[in-house]
Design a protein around this motif. Structure first.
Motif, PDB file in Angstrom:
ATOM      1  N   ARG A  17       0.839  -1.212   0.000  1.00  0.00           N
ATOM      2  CA  ARG A  17       0.000   0.000   0.000  1.00  0.00           C
ATOM      3  C   ARG A  17       0.868   1.254   0.000  1.00  0.00           C
ATOM      4  O   ARG A  17       0.563   2.235  -0.699  1.00  0.00           O
ATOM      5  CB  ARG A  17      -0.935  -0.006   1.212  1.00  0.00           C
ATOM      6  CG  ARG A  17      -2.079  -1.005   1.119  1.00  0.00           C
ATOM      7  CD  ARG A  17      -3.154  -0.701   2.154  1.00  0.00           C
ATOM      8  NE  ARG A  17      -2.650  -0.827   3.510  1.00  0.00           N
ATOM      9  CZ  ARG A  17      -2.698  -1.939   4.227  1.00  0.00           C
ATOM     10  NH1 ARG A  17      -3.201  -3.047   3.699  1.00  0.00           N
ATOM     11  NH2 ARG A  17      -2.244  -1.973   5.474  1.00  0.00           N
ATOM     12  N   THR A  18       1.943   1.238   0.780  1.00  0.00           N
ATOM     13  CA  THR A  18       2.830   2.403   0.815  1.00  0.00           C
ATOM     14  C   THR A  18       3.511   2.595  -0.529  1.00  0.00           C
ATOM     15  O   THR A  18       3.630   3.721  -1.031  1.00  0.00           O
ATOM     16  CB  THR A  18       3.900   2.241   1.919  1.00  0.00           C
ATOM     17  OG1 THR A  18       3.249   2.070   3.178  1.00  0.00           O
ATOM     18  CG2 THR A  18       4.804   3.457   1.985  1.00  0.00           C
ATOM     19  N   LEU A  22       3.014   5.951  -2.811  1.00  0.00           N
ATOM     20  CA  LEU A  22       4.132   6.781  -3.247  1.00  0.00           C
ATOM     21  C   LEU A  22       4.115   6.972  -4.764  1.00  0.00           C
ATOM     22  O   LEU A  22       4.360   8.077  -5.269  1.00  0.00           O
ATOM     23  CB  LEU A  22       5.459   6.160  -2.810  1.00  0.00           C
ATOM     24  CG  LEU A  22       5.792   6.280  -1.319  1.00  0.00           C
ATOM     25  CD1 LEU A  22       6.970   5.374  -0.957  1.00  0.00           C
ATOM     26  CD2 LEU A  22       6.114   7.735  -0.947  1.00  0.00           C
ATOM     27  N   VAL A  23       3.816   5.914  -5.487  1.00  0.00           N
ATOM     28  CA  VAL A  23       3.728   6.029  -6.950  1.00  0.00           C
ATOM     29  C   VAL A  23       2.590   6.964  -7.332  1.00  0.00           C
ATOM     30  O   VAL A  23       2.751   7.851  -8.185  1.00  0.00           O
ATOM     31  CB  VAL A  23       3.543   4.645  -7.603  1.00  0.00           C
ATOM     32  CG1 VAL A  23       3.312   4.791  -9.112  1.00  0.00           C
ATOM     33  CG2 VAL A  23       4.752   3.757  -7.349  1.00  0.00           C
ATOM     34  N   ASP A  24       1.428   6.778  -6.720  1.00  0.00           N
ATOM     35  CA  ASP A  24       0.282   7.646  -7.014  1.00  0.00           C
ATOM     36  C   ASP A  24       0.612   9.107  -6.743  1.00  0.00           C
ATOM     37  O   ASP A  24       0.316   9.996  -7.561  1.00  0.00           O
ATOM     38  CB  ASP A  24      -0.926   7.234  -6.158  1.00  0.00           C
ATOM     39  CG  ASP A  24      -1.597   5.974  -6.674  1.00  0.00           C
ATOM     40  OD1 ASP A  24      -1.408   5.649  -7.859  1.00  0.00           O
ATOM     41  OD2 ASP A  24      -2.310   5.322  -5.889  1.00  0.00           O
ATOM     42  N   ALA A  25       1.205   9.367  -5.584  1.00  0.00           N
ATOM     43  CA  ALA A  25       1.541  10.749  -5.220  1.00  0.00           C
ATOM     44  C   ALA A  25       2.566  11.331  -6.182  1.00  0.00           C
ATOM     45  O   ALA A  25       2.467  12.494  -6.604  1.00  0.00           O
ATOM     46  CB  ALA A  25       2.065  10.807  -3.790  1.00  0.00           C
ATOM     47  N   ALA A  26       3.554  10.522  -6.538  1.00  0.00           N
ATOM     48  CA  ALA A  26       4.605  11.008  -7.423  1.00  0.00           C
ATOM     49  C   ALA A  26       4.070  11.375  -8.798  1.00  0.00           C
ATOM     50  O   ALA A  26       4.335  12.483  -9.296  1.00  0.00           O
ATOM     51  CB  ALA A  26       5.702   9.951  -7.549  1.00  0.00           C
ATOM     52  N   VAL A  27       3.294  10.476  -9.404  1.00  0.00           N
ATOM     53  CA  VAL A  27       2.825  10.778 -10.759  1.00  0.00           C
ATOM     54  C   VAL A  27       1.843  11.951 -10.741  1.00  0.00           C
ATOM     55  O   VAL A  27       1.796  12.753 -11.687  1.00  0.00           O
ATOM     56  CB  VAL A  27       2.203   9.537 -11.432  1.00  0.00           C
ATOM     57  CG1 VAL A  27       3.234   8.435 -11.629  1.00  0.00           C
ATOM     58  CG2 VAL A  27       1.015   8.990 -10.650  1.00  0.00           C
ATOM     59  N   PHE A  54      10.764   6.975   1.958  1.00  0.00           N
ATOM     60  CA  PHE A  54      10.709   6.965   0.486  1.00  0.00           C
ATOM     61  C   PHE A  54      11.885   6.177  -0.076  1.00  0.00           C
ATOM     62  O   PHE A  54      11.721   5.339  -0.982  1.00  0.00           O
ATOM     63  CB  PHE A  54      10.734   8.399  -0.050  1.00  0.00           C
ATOM     64  CG  PHE A  54      10.851   8.485  -1.554  1.00  0.00           C
ATOM     65  CD1 PHE A  54       9.720   8.582  -2.345  1.00  0.00           C
ATOM     66  CD2 PHE A  54      12.099   8.456  -2.180  1.00  0.00           C
ATOM     67  CE1 PHE A  54       9.826   8.651  -3.732  1.00  0.00           C
ATOM     68  CE2 PHE A  54      12.212   8.524  -3.563  1.00  0.00           C
ATOM     69  CZ  PHE A  54      11.077   8.620  -4.333  1.00  0.00           C
ATOM     70  N   PHE A  55      13.087   6.436   0.437  1.00  0.00           N
ATOM     71  CA  PHE A  55      14.285   5.798  -0.110  1.00  0.00           C
ATOM     72  C   PHE A  55      14.399   4.321   0.269  1.00  0.00           C
ATOM     73  O   PHE A  55      15.271   3.619  -0.258  1.00  0.00           O
ATOM     74  CB  PHE A  55      15.532   6.577   0.312  1.00  0.00           C
ATOM     75  CG  PHE A  55      15.711   7.859  -0.440  1.00  0.00           C
ATOM     76  CD1 PHE A  55      15.970   7.851  -1.800  1.00  0.00           C
ATOM     77  CD2 PHE A  55      15.589   9.078   0.211  1.00  0.00           C
ATOM     78  CE1 PHE A  55      16.131   9.033  -2.509  1.00  0.00           C
ATOM     79  CE2 PHE A  55      15.745  10.267  -0.478  1.00  0.00           C
ATOM     80  CZ  PHE A  55      16.017  10.249  -1.851  1.00  0.00           C
ATOM     81  N   ARG A  56      13.535   3.847   1.134  1.00  0.00           N
ATOM     82  CA  ARG A  56      13.478   2.405   1.369  1.00  0.00           C
ATOM     83  C   ARG A  56      12.743   1.700   0.231  1.00  0.00           C
ATOM     84  O   ARG A  56      12.881   0.488   0.059  1.00  0.00           O
ATOM     85  CB  ARG A  56      12.795   2.108   2.711  1.00  0.00           C
ATOM     86  CG  ARG A  56      13.665   2.388   3.920  1.00  0.00           C
ATOM     87  CD  ARG A  56      13.236   1.553   5.114  1.00  0.00           C
ATOM     88  NE  ARG A  56      11.943   1.967   5.636  1.00  0.00           N
ATOM     89  CZ  ARG A  56      11.778   2.813   6.642  1.00  0.00           C
ATOM     90  NH1 ARG A  56      12.846   3.364   7.220  1.00  0.00           N
ATOM     91  NH2 ARG A  56      10.580   3.146   7.068  1.00  0.00           N
ATOM     92  N   TYR A  57      11.945   2.465  -0.507  1.00  0.00           N
ATOM     93  CA  TYR A  57      11.171   1.898  -1.613  1.00  0.00           C
ATOM     94  C   TYR A  57      11.766   2.213  -2.980  1.00  0.00           C
ATOM     95  O   TYR A  57      11.666   1.390  -3.900  1.00  0.00           O
ATOM     96  CB  TYR A  57       9.734   2.421  -1.565  1.00  0.00           C
ATOM     97  CG  TYR A  57       8.920   1.882  -0.416  1.00  0.00           C
ATOM     98  CD1 TYR A  57       8.137   0.743  -0.567  1.00  0.00           C
ATOM     99  CD2 TYR A  57       8.957   2.485   0.831  1.00  0.00           C
ATOM    100  CE1 TYR A  57       7.390   0.228   0.486  1.00  0.00           C
ATOM    101  CE2 TYR A  57       8.216   1.983   1.895  1.00  0.00           C
ATOM    102  CZ  TYR A  57       7.441   0.856   1.721  1.00  0.00           C
ATOM    103  OH  TYR A  57       6.713   0.349   2.773  1.00  0.00           O
TER     104      TYR A  57
END
Length: 213
Positions: A17-18, A22-27, A54-57
């Protein structure tokens, strides 16, 4: 053992989910503000996590921006590996691509992320270069699987040619669908890609024959 397994499963779902958030927020931010103007800190803040999380993903902005393509390519590689062992390369690759398209068209969120990533790569040379690097890796994996199925060596050009032909046709079909304004009609977008694949591969059976097409 079963008591211990459930927390791990819950953690995995939370990580998924995280990752998706993060992908949703970024795009979304890239589309609104531009790729260069958006920072990792802003992406993390939109999901209410720290930049460290963030940098863990993701290694950075490029990786999160291209994540929708990575997901699609992974689906494609897995779908080809799952095809029956006796199936010929062209039908197997076609079926794998159509399976991936069905997944893409069947989930509006997945499709929106993919379309946004497609838009961003067209506007951002650095992302386009990153996309091409990753696509080349995917092409090598697919060509290796096709070569394995046919028992050919690394010096056989046909697995690589077949994969690149399908990729080129799919790209043209996708871009044609975009120009026709069917982005809000996933089935028609997928049909545009399939039509392009039909046109591009129509002569392979005659020229290559068994066991390829």
């Amino acid at each position: 053992m079963s008591v211990r397994a459930e927390p791990a499963s819950l953690r995995e779902r939370k990580k998924q989910r995280t990752h998706a958030a993060l992908v949703d927020a970024a795009v979304r931010l890239f589309r609104a503000r531009g790729y260069d103007a958006t920072t990792v800190e802003e992406i993390a803040a939109a999901v209410e996590v720290s930049p460290r999380t963030f940098f863990r993903y993701f290694d950075g902005k490029e990786e999160v921006a291209l994540a929708p393509f990575v997901e699609f390519d992974r689906l494609l590689v897995d779908a080809l590996a799952d095809r029956p062992a006796a199936e010929r390369p062209l039908p197997a690759l076609r079926a794998a691509y159509e399976t991936s398209l069905t997944h893409l068209a069947g989930d509006r969120g997945v499709l929106d992320r993919f379309l946004t990533a497609h838009f961003l790569t067209g506007q951002t040379p650095a992302l386009l270069a990153g996309r091409l690097r990753r696509q080349a890796d995917t092409e090598r994996l697919l060509a290796a699987e096709i070569a394995r199925r046919c028992g050919t060596g690394d010096d056989d050009v046909r697995p690589h040619l077949l994969v690149q032909l399908v990729f080129a046709a799919a790209r043209v079909g996708f871009e044609t669908g975009c120009r026709r304004g069917v982005l809000d009609q996933p089935e028609k977008l997928a049909a545009s890609v399939v039509h392009a694949l039909d046109l591009a591969t129509a002569g392979l059976t005659r020229h290559w024959g068994e066991p390829w097409a």
